[in-house]
Motif scaffolding. Sequence first.
Motif, PDB file in Angstrom:
ATOM      1  N   VAL A  96       0.851  -1.191   0.000  1.00 20.91           N
ATOM      2  CA  VAL A  96       0.000   0.000   0.000  1.00 20.91           C
ATOM      3  C   VAL A  96       0.881   1.232   0.000  1.00 20.91           C
ATOM      4  O   VAL A  96       1.815   1.331   0.798  1.00 20.91           O
ATOM      5  N   VAL A  97       0.565   2.172  -0.881  1.00 26.72           N
ATOM      6  CA  VAL A  97       1.160   3.504  -0.789  1.00 26.72           C
ATOM      7  C   VAL A  97       0.025   4.506  -0.991  1.00 26.72           C
ATOM      8  O   VAL A  97      -0.635   4.519  -2.021  1.00 26.72           O
ATOM      9  N   LEU A  98      -0.244   5.282   0.048  1.00 21.03           N
ATOM     10  CA  LEU A  98      -1.320   6.266   0.009  1.00 21.03           C
ATOM     11  C   LEU A  98      -0.751   7.669   0.181  1.00 21.03           C
ATOM     12  O   LEU A  98       0.327   7.848   0.736  1.00 21.03           O
ATOM     13  N   GLY A  99      -1.522   8.641  -0.248  1.00 17.41           N
ATOM     14  CA  GLY A  99      -1.146  10.030  -0.062  1.00 17.41           C
ATOM     15  C   GLY A  99      -2.117  10.732   0.866  1.00 17.41           C
ATOM     16  O   GLY A  99      -3.299  10.418   0.886  1.00 17.41           O
ATOM     17  N   THR A 100      -1.594  11.648   1.660  1.00 20.93           N
ATOM     18  CA  THR A 100      -2.435  12.527   2.463  1.00 20.93           C
ATOM     19  C   THR A 100      -1.670  13.806   2.751  1.00 20.93           C
ATOM     20  O   THR A 100      -0.443  13.790   2.846  1.00 20.93           O
ATOM     21  N   SER A 101      -2.394  14.871   2.896  1.00 12.65           N
ATOM     22  CA  SER A 101      -1.780  16.139   3.245  1.00 12.65           C
ATOM     23  C   SER A 101      -1.998  16.440   4.718  1.00 12.65           C
ATOM     24  O   SER A 101      -1.078  16.790   5.439  1.00 12.65           O
ATOM     25  N   THR A 103       3.276   6.087   3.413  1.00  7.89           N
ATOM     26  CA  THR A 103       2.459   7.246   3.053  1.00  7.89           C
ATOM     27  C   THR A 103       3.337   8.340   2.461  1.00  7.89           C
ATOM     28  O   THR A 103       4.448   8.574   2.929  1.00  7.89           O
ATOM     29  N   VAL A 104       2.799   9.008   1.459  1.00 13.19           N
ATOM     30  CA  VAL A 104       3.462  10.148   0.844  1.00 13.19           C
ATOM     31  C   VAL A 104       2.713  11.406   1.277  1.00 13.19           C
ATOM     32  O   VAL A 104       1.488  11.457   1.196  1.00 13.19           O
ATOM     33  N   ALA A 105       3.430  12.399   1.738  1.00 13.58           N
ATOM     34  CA  ALA A 105       2.809  13.663   2.133  1.00 13.58           C
ATOM     35  C   ALA A 105       3.508  14.803   1.401  1.00 13.58           C
ATOM     36  O   ALA A 105       4.526  15.311   1.851  1.00 13.58           O
ATOM     37  N   THR A 106       2.957  15.167   0.255  1.00  8.65           N
ATOM     38  CA  THR A 106       3.528  16.248  -0.553  1.00  8.65           C
ATOM     39  C   THR A 106       2.417  17.242  -0.901  1.00  8.65           C
ATOM     40  O   THR A 106       2.180  17.542  -2.073  1.00  8.65           O
ATOM     41  N   ALA A 107       1.731  17.699   0.134  1.00  5.26           N
ATOM     42  CA  ALA A 107       0.641  18.677  -0.010  1.00  5.26           C
ATOM     43  C   ALA A 107      -0.401  18.167  -0.995  1.00  5.26           C
ATOM     44  O   ALA A 107      -0.765  16.994  -0.962  1.00  5.26           O
ATOM     45  N   SER A 147       0.010  14.813  -3.031  1.00  2.51           N
ATOM     46  CA  SER A 147       0.280  13.572  -2.300  1.00  2.51           C
ATOM     47  C   SER A 147      -0.252  12.321  -2.990  1.00  2.51           C
ATOM     48  O   SER A 147       0.476  11.349  -3.189  1.00  2.51           O
ATOM     49  N   SER A 148      -1.532  12.328  -3.357  1.00  6.92           N
ATOM     50  CA  SER A 148      -2.126  11.131  -3.959  1.00  6.92           C
ATOM     51  C   SER A 148      -1.543  10.837  -5.334  1.00  6.92           C
ATOM     52  O   SER A 148      -1.326   9.676  -5.685  1.00  6.92           O
ATOM     53  N   ASN A 149      -1.292  11.894  -6.124  1.00 14.85           N
ATOM     54  CA  ASN A 149      -0.673  11.681  -7.441  1.00 14.85           C
ATOM     55  C   ASN A 149       0.715  11.067  -7.298  1.00 14.85           C
ATOM     56  O   ASN A 149       1.082  10.155  -8.046  1.00 14.85           O
ATOM     57  N   HIS A 150       1.491  11.568  -6.346  1.00 12.71           N
ATOM     58  CA  HIS A 150       2.818  10.995  -6.125  1.00 12.71           C
ATOM     59  C   HIS A 150       2.721   9.552  -5.644  1.00 12.71           C
ATOM     60  O   HIS A 150       3.521   8.701  -6.046  1.00 12.71           O
ATOM     61  N   LEU A 161      -1.935  -1.270  -3.701  1.00 15.11           N
ATOM     62  CA  LEU A 161      -3.173  -0.536  -3.494  1.00 15.11           C
ATOM     63  C   LEU A 161      -2.764   0.915  -3.255  1.00 15.11           C
ATOM     64  O   LEU A 161      -1.938   1.186  -2.389  1.00 15.11           O
ATOM     65  N   THR A 162      -3.320   1.840  -4.034  1.00  9.24           N
ATOM     66  CA  THR A 162      -2.847   3.217  -3.977  1.00  9.24           C
ATOM     67  C   THR A 162      -3.974   4.218  -4.152  1.00  9.24           C
ATOM     68  O   THR A 162      -5.061   3.884  -4.597  1.00  9.24           O
ATOM     69  N   GLY A 163      -3.692   5.458  -3.794  1.00  6.33           N
ATOM     70  CA  GLY A 163      -4.675   6.543  -3.864  1.00  6.33           C
ATOM     71  C   GLY A 163      -4.387   7.514  -2.743  1.00  6.33           C
ATOM     72  O   GLY A 163      -3.235   7.744  -2.392  1.00  6.33           O
ATOM     73  N   GLY A 164      -5.451   8.053  -2.155  1.00  6.14           N
ATOM     74  CA  GLY A 164      -5.240   8.991  -1.065  1.00  6.14           C
ATOM     75  C   GLY A 164      -6.521   9.279  -0.324  1.00  6.14           C
ATOM     76  O   GLY A 164      -7.609   8.896  -0.746  1.00  6.14           O
TER      77      GLY A 164
END
Length: 200
Positions: free
Chosen positions: A101-106, A157-161, A164-167, A185-188
């Motif tokens: 899993v890699v998810l994005g959130t700000s 988790t990726v947090a790039t403002a 985030s989800s695109n990254h 599984l990916t998204g944000g």
Amino acid sequence: MKRVVITGAGTINALGRDVPETLEAMREGRCGISELEFRDVERLAIRIGGQIKGYEPESSFNRQQMSLYDRFTQFALLAARQAVAQSGLDFTGALADCSGVVLGTSGGGLTTQDENYRSVYEEGKNRVHPFVVPKLMNNAAASHVSMEMNLRGPTFTVATACASSNHAMGLAYHMVRGGSCSVMLTGGSESMLCFGGVKA
């Protein structure tokens, strides 16, 4: 390089509770922006936003789970359940070991943070729930998705403002394409529409 395909999708947002509802709302040109409904909203200059109305977490999560899940984690889990169900994948054995899993959130668990700041600073409480920190951390949603879906590969988790989800999706793509994982599984997920979030 491996071919990368999307096998399932899920969402919960201001337009719909799943992908078909959301697409239908888009086709009809419906707007997801409405008047905000939460505590002390009348103290804000901005009182509109893309809030999910009529959401009842009790219909999807038990009491113990709700003590662990901020709203942004709940949304991530609901979307993940839809995506995995649509994919038809069974995450057991070898597939579980090479799926992640890699998810994005700000904002992460901003609702939890807001509620507990209120408890301490406004209501004068000396203690908060012991799960406050695990609930508000940016990696909470990804961690709970991996545990519920039995995904034992890379989880982060990726947090790039606002990107985030695109990254996160870009990283997931490269991990599958490069062969380091079979499934990602990916998204944000976000849930920043609370008093403190809008005020800030």
